[in-house]
Enzyme design. Structure first.
Site, PDB file in Angstrom:
ATOM      1  N   TYR A  15       0.739  -1.190   0.086  1.00 55.56           N
ATOM      2  CA  TYR A  15       0.133   0.019   0.096  1.00 55.56           C
ATOM      3  C   TYR A  15       0.963   1.219   0.024  1.00 55.56           C
ATOM      4  CZ  TYR A  15      -4.040  -3.288   0.509  1.00 55.56           C
ATOM      5  OH  TYR A  15      -4.905  -3.959   0.189  1.00 55.56           O
ATOM      6  N   GLY A  16       1.711   1.523   1.021  1.00 59.70           N
ATOM      7  CA  GLY A  16       2.534   2.576   0.822  1.00 59.70           C
ATOM      8  C   GLY A  16       3.375   2.781  -0.182  1.00 59.70           C
ATOM      9  N   GLU A  35      10.453  -5.312  -6.263  1.00 61.46           N
ATOM     10  CA  GLU A  35       9.620  -6.102  -5.247  1.00 61.46           C
ATOM     11  C   GLU A  35      10.257  -7.486  -5.322  1.00 61.46           C
ATOM     12  OE1 GLU A  35       6.794  -6.116  -3.454  1.00 61.46           O
ATOM     13  OE2 GLU A  35       7.073  -8.277  -3.229  1.00 61.46           O
ATOM     14  N   MET A 117     -10.839  -6.097   3.632  1.00 58.16           N
ATOM     15  CA  MET A 117     -11.712  -5.112   4.476  1.00 58.16           C
ATOM     16  C   MET A 117     -11.161  -3.748   4.501  1.00 58.16           C
ATOM     17  SD  MET A 117     -12.763  -7.553   7.621  1.00 58.16           S
ATOM     18  CE  MET A 117     -14.245  -6.876   8.430  1.00 58.16           C
ATOM     19  N   GLU A 356     -13.928  -8.871  13.635  1.00 55.78           N
ATOM     20  CA  GLU A 356     -14.714  -9.073  12.322  1.00 55.78           C
ATOM     21  C   GLU A 356     -15.164 -10.535  12.261  1.00 55.78           C
ATOM     22  OE1 GLU A 356     -11.575 -10.685   8.932  1.00 55.78           O
ATOM     23  OE2 GLU A 356     -11.108  -8.611   9.891  1.00 55.78           O
ATOM     24  N   HIS A 441      -1.825  -7.850  11.021  1.00 55.45           N
ATOM     25  CA  HIS A 441      -1.718  -6.716  10.857  1.00 55.45           C
ATOM     26  C   HIS A 441      -0.549  -5.979  11.776  1.00 55.45           C
ATOM     27  CE1 HIS A 441      -6.500  -6.586  11.061  1.00 55.45           C
ATOM     28  NE2 HIS A 441      -5.860  -7.101   9.953  1.00 55.45           N
ATOM     29  N   GLY A 469       3.383   0.452   6.607  1.00 55.07           N
ATOM     30  CA  GLY A 469       2.582   0.223   8.012  1.00 55.07           C
ATOM     31  C   GLY A 469       3.685   0.437   9.002  1.00 55.07           C
ATOM     32  N   ASN A 479      -8.711  -2.957  10.708  1.00 51.40           N
ATOM     33  CA  ASN A 479      -8.087  -3.443   9.889  1.00 51.40           C
ATOM     34  C   ASN A 479      -7.286  -2.159   9.354  1.00 51.40           C
ATOM     35  OD1 ASN A 479     -10.703  -4.698  10.044  1.00 51.40           O
ATOM     36  ND2 ASN A 479      -9.793  -6.329   9.050  1.00 51.40           N
TER      37      ASN A 479
END
Ligand code: FDA
Length: 499
Positions: A15-16, A35, A117, A356, A441, A469, A479
Site C-alpha cells: 500500500y505505502g 519487489e 476489509m 470481524e 496486522h 505500515g 484493519n
C-alpha cells in the site's frame, strides 16, 4: 559504485509503496520499484493465476515445502496443510519467537492475500495513536482519497440479508444482538457487483469459491489493478520483480545505493545489483522496512539512524477465536471469503474490541462462528539485529499476546454466556480456544514522529522515507490498509511539495 541510477527508488509494492510510486510518477519523477515477490499475471498449467485455498500448490506460499495456514487443524486433524514445492508463492508466514506474521509477497504486497476489509479508524482513536497528524486533513482529504483510489464499496444490504453466502455472518450478528452488542457493515475492496454475479452463476467464482489467503483470481481490486496500474500508466514507473533489497548505504554526495539480490523461481540468487538513487522510499512493510533500516544502522552503513528504529511494534491486538453453534444455528456450507460485518464494541472503554465476523469456507456445514478480534493491546515489541543471521529478530513474549486474548475472551465469554454456546478447541492446535500466536496486522518499527519526522522522513538519513505500515505505532483499532494508504497519500504530497 552503483551500476544503475534512478532519481527515485521504491522498495516493495504494497500500500505505502504503491501510493508513493503513483504520486512520484504523476509528478514526472522517473521511479523504479523493487519487489521481492513475483508479478501475478501469468496463469499456471490449470489456467489460473492463483491456486485454490483448499488445494494449495507451489503458488500458495513463499518458499515452503508445506503450507502453514492460519487454521492448521479441523477436529484436531492435520487436514488443512499440504506438501508443496518451494517457489516464490504469494503468502509468507514470518516466524519469530511467540509470534508469526503473515504477509503478502508479490506485486501488490498484502493486497493480494488479504480479506479486502477497508475500514477507516475511529477518529478519536486515530488522534490518540497519531497525535502529530492533523486529523481534519486526514478525514476530509486523505481517507476519502484512499477509499476512492482503492475502489472501496459496500455489500448491498438487501442481497446480504437474502443470500446463502452470508448466512454465517447473519448467525454471528444474531448472537451479538442477543448479547446487546452493536454490529456494523464493513466496506471492502472486493467488487460486490461481481460477487452477486458469482452467486447468480453469471461469473467465475472467486470469493464464492473459497479464494482469499492464496490470492483471488477474480473480483478483488488488489493494488496491481488500482494504484500500481495507474503508476505504470504514468510512463515514469518501472517495476522489477524477484528483487530483494538487502543493504542501503550513503554516498559522499548524499545519494544512496541499494544492494538488491535478484532471485530465480527456485530462490537462487542469480545476480546482485547495486542501484543508486537520489531519493529512497521504503515500502517493504512493517517487517521489511524495519529490517532494512535496522541492518543499515547496526552494520554501520547508516550510523546516524534513530535509536527508535525497531521499536514501537505491535500486532494491532489481533487474536482469532471460534465458537460452536447449536445444531439449529447453521452457518451454511457456502460462505463468501470476504468479511462484511464486525462486532463493534470499541467504544466500550472498559474493554474495547472490534471483531470481524470471519468466514470458514470448508464446503460443508460445520456450525462454527469464526472471528478475528482487534483488541487494544498496549504491549509493544522491539526488533534486534542478529548479526549471525543478518536479520531482525522480534522480542515478543506470550504474555504480551495474552493481553489480546484476555480482552477478546471478555467479549466472547459474554456472547457464549448469552447464547449458551462454547468455544471450539480443535482449530488452532494445542487445544487452544484463542489463536494468539499470529497476526495479519503488523504495525510499527519505524514510528512516525519518532524514527521519522511527521511525514515519514527518516531521521539521520536525509532523502530516505518510510511509506508503509512501519509508521503506525502498533495499533489502529481496525484493519489497517486504509490508514496506511491515506497516511502515504498525505506524506508523499508533502514530500513532493517540499523536497
Ligand atoms: P505490504 O506488506 O502490503 O507490502 C510490502 C511489500 O514489500 C511486499 O510485497 C513484500 O514482498 C515487499 N518486500 C518486503 N521486503 C522487501 C525487500 N527487502 N525487497 C523488496 N521487496 C520487499 N488489512 C486490512 O485493512 N483489511 C483486511 O481485510 C486485511 N486482511 C488481511 C489478511 C491477511 C491474510 C493478511 C496477511 C493481511 C491482511 N491485512 C488486512 C493487512 C494488510 O494486508 C497489511 O496491513 C498491508 O498489506 C500492509 O501494507 P504495507 O504497505 O505496510 O506493506
Amino acid at each position: 559504485q552503483a551500476t544503475d541510477h534512478t532519481p527515485a527508488l521504491v522498495i516493495g509494492s504494497g500500500y505505502g509503496a504503491a501510493v508513493t510510486a503513483l504520486r512520484l510518477g504523476e509528478a514526472g519523477v522517473p521511479t523504479l520499484v523493487l519487489e521481492m515477490g513475483r508479478l501475478w499475471d501469468t496463469p499456471g498449467s490449470d489456467g489460473k493465476l492463483f491456486c485454490a485455498t483448499g488445494a494449495p500448490d507451489h503458488r500458495s506460499m513463499w518458499f515452503r515445502t508445506r503450507t502453514e495456514a492460519p487454521l492448521a487443524q479441523f477436529l484436531w486433524l492435520d487436514v488443512v496443510n499440504r506438501d508443496i514445492s518451494a517457489y516464490p508463492g504469494v503468502l509468507d508466514r514470518v516466524r519469530f519467537d511467540h509470534m508469526s506474521v503473515y504477509v503478502g509477497r508479490g506485486v501488490g504486497g498484502g493486497s493480494l492475500v488479504n480479506g479486502g476489509m477497508a475500514v477507516t479508524p475511529q477518529r478519536a482513536y486515530f488522534s490518540e495513536v497519531l497525535p502529530a497528524v492533523d486529523a481534519a486533513a486526514m478525514y476530509d482529504t486523505y481517507f476519502p482519497r484512499a477509499r476512492q483510489m482503492l475502489g472501496v464499496n459496500t455489500v448491498n444490504p438487501a442481497w446480504f440479508e437474502s443470500t446463502e453466502w452470508y448466512r454465517f455472518t447473519r448467525i454471528s450478528r444474531k448472537h451479538a444482538d442477543n448479547t446487546g452488542l452493536r454490529t456494523t457493515f464493513v466496506p471492502n475492496v472486493y467488487d460486490f457487483g461481481y460477487m452477486e454475479r458469482e452467486a447468480a452463476g453469471q461469473a467465475v467464482k472467486s470469493a464464492l469459491a473459497g479464494e482469499v489467503i492464496y490470492g483471488n483470481n477474480h473480483g478483488k481490486r488488489s493494488l496491481d489493478r488500482t494504484y500500481l496500474a495507474a503508476a505504470l500508466g504514468t510512463g515514469n514507473v518501472t517495476i522489477e520483480t524477484l528483487h530483494r533489497a538487502r543493504a542501503i548505504r550513503r554516498q559522499p554526495d548524499g545519494t544512496y545505493v541499494v544492494t538488491a539480490d535478484r532471485i530465480d523461481p527456485a530462490g537462487t540468487v542469480v545476480a546482485t545489483r547495486e542501484i543508486g538513487c537520489t531519493r529512497l522510499f521504503l515500502g517493504a512493510g512493517s517487517l521489511g522496512t524495519t529490517e532494512l533500516l535496522l541492518r543499515a544502522r547496526e552494520s554501520g552503513a547508516l550510523p546516524d539512524l534513530s535509536a527508535d528504529i525497531g521499536t514501537g511494534w505491535g500486532t494491532n491486538g489481533n487474536v482469532m477465536t471460534a465458537r460452536a453453534n447449536h445444531v439449529w444455528d447453521t452457518v451454511g456450507a457456502n460462505q463468501s471469503t470476504m468479511p462484511v460485518m464486525g462486532i463493534d464494541d470499541w467504544s466500550n472503554t472498559a474493554n474495547p474490541v472490534f471483531a470481524e465476523i470471519a468466514p470458514l469456507p470448508m464446503g460443508f456445514e460445520h456450525w462454527i462462528s469464526l472471528y478475528l478480534a482487534i483488541t487494544r493491546n498496549p504491549e509493544r515489541g522491539t526488533f534486534r539485529y542478529d548479526a549471525a543471521t543478518d536479520s531482525a529478530r522480534l522480542d515478543w513474549t506470550q504474555a504480551q499476546s495474552q493481553v489480546s486474548v484476555d480482552a477478546a475472551k471478555k467479549l466472547f465469554d459474554r456472547i457464549n454466556l448469552r447464547n449458551a454456546t462454547i468455544y471450539r478447541y480443535d482449530l488452532f492446535g494445542g487445544n487452544k480456544t484463542f489463536a494468539d500466536d499470529f497476526t495479519y496486522h503488523p504495525l510499527g518499527g519505524c514510528v512516525l514522529g519518532r524514527a521519522t519526522d511527521a511525514y515519514g522522513r527518516v531521521r539521520g538519513a536525509p532523502g530516505v522515507y518510510v511509506t508503509d505500515g512501519a509508521l503506525v505505532p502498533g495499533s489502529i483499532g481496525v484493519n489497517p490498509f486504509v490508514t496506511i494508504t491515506a497516511l502515504a497519500e498525505r506524506n508523499i504530497e508533502r514530500v513532493l511539495a517540499e523536497d
